[in-house]
Design a protein around this motif. Structure first.
Motif, PDB file in Angstrom:
ATOM      1  N   ILE A 175       0.878  -1.167   0.000  1.00 38.50           N
ATOM      2  CA  ILE A 175       0.000   0.000   0.000  1.00 38.50           C
ATOM      3  C   ILE A 175       0.914   1.215   0.000  1.00 38.50           C
ATOM      4  N   ALA A 190      -2.692   0.638  -4.239  1.00 33.44           N
ATOM      5  CA  ALA A 190      -1.982  -0.614  -4.004  1.00 33.44           C
ATOM      6  C   ALA A 190      -1.047  -0.812  -5.188  1.00 33.44           C
ATOM      7  N   ALA A 197      -7.453  -7.305  -1.897  1.00 35.42           N
ATOM      8  CA  ALA A 197      -7.485  -6.001  -1.245  1.00 35.42           C
ATOM      9  C   ALA A 197      -8.821  -5.861  -0.518  1.00 35.42           C
ATOM     10  N   LEU A 243      -8.184   1.628   2.518  1.00 31.14           N
ATOM     11  CA  LEU A 243      -7.578   0.381   2.042  1.00 31.14           C
ATOM     12  C   LEU A 243      -6.942  -0.273   3.263  1.00 31.14           C
ATOM     13  N   SER A 254      -1.730   6.895   1.256  1.00 30.78           N
ATOM     14  CA  SER A 254      -3.056   6.419   0.874  1.00 30.78           C
ATOM     15  C   SER A 254      -4.033   6.606   2.024  1.00 30.78           C
TER      16      SER A 254
END
Length: 173
Positions: free
Chosen positions: A88, A140, A127, A96, A92
């Motif tokens: 990742i 990702a 994911a 996620l 981010s």
């Protein structure tokens, strides 16, 4: 004069050998060296959700592509497909929540533009996206040790209109 030519030949040879050894230093896998790029295989690479729409599980798959992206083919063995790293990207959104590499998928096939069909393995990861978390973008990335990469983008749009001040923009290379 002859000694000068021999010295120049020696220096040139040393430079060529040094450059050649650097080009193979990136990966010890001959298949990845011949096909250093990565591309998505039978999966989306952009995902968009609305906030609070529940948890989402996405399958991410990649196969190899040559240096010019003209030939795309599955990995030659499951061992080669297992060398793909899944991460990742920093920065981010926390939506996620999980990215797990899985066992490679056998039976992957791709028919090239010239009609040639390639068979092999696809690298595979799962994911997990929690849409109750912070709206925004998460990325990702699948990478190999030859410098190839494939980014998968997950966007969670806010459920209601947001304040449009203090916006930060990030660009990833």
């Amino acid at each position: 004069m002859k000694n000068k030519k021999i010295k120049i030949l020696g220096v040139t040879s040393a430079i060529m050998m040094a450059m050649g050894s650097l080009s193979f230093a990136a990966s010890s896998n001959a298949f990845i060296n011949a096909n250093p790029n990565i591309t998505a295989y039978n999966t989306a690479y952009n995902f968009t959700y609305t906030q609070n729409s529940g948890n989402k599980d996405e399958d991410l798959k990649v196969i190899a592509a040559d240096p010019y992206w003209s030939v795309i083919k599955p990995f030659d063995t499951d061992v080669t497909a297992k060398t793909i790293d899944w991460t990742i990207i920093d920065g981010s959104t926390n939506a996620l929540t999980k990215l797990d590499g899985q066992e490679p998928i056998g039976g992957a096939s791709y028919t090239n533009y010239d009609g040639t069909t390639y068979e092999g393995y696809a690298a595979y990861a799962k994911a997990e996206v929690d849409t109750t978390k912070t709206p925004g973008v998460a990325v990702a990335e699948a990478t190999n040790d030859a410098g190839g990469y494939m980014d998968f983008t997950f966007v969670v749009n806010a459920a209601s209109k947001q304040n449009m001040s203090n916006i930060n923009v990030r660009a990833y290379d």
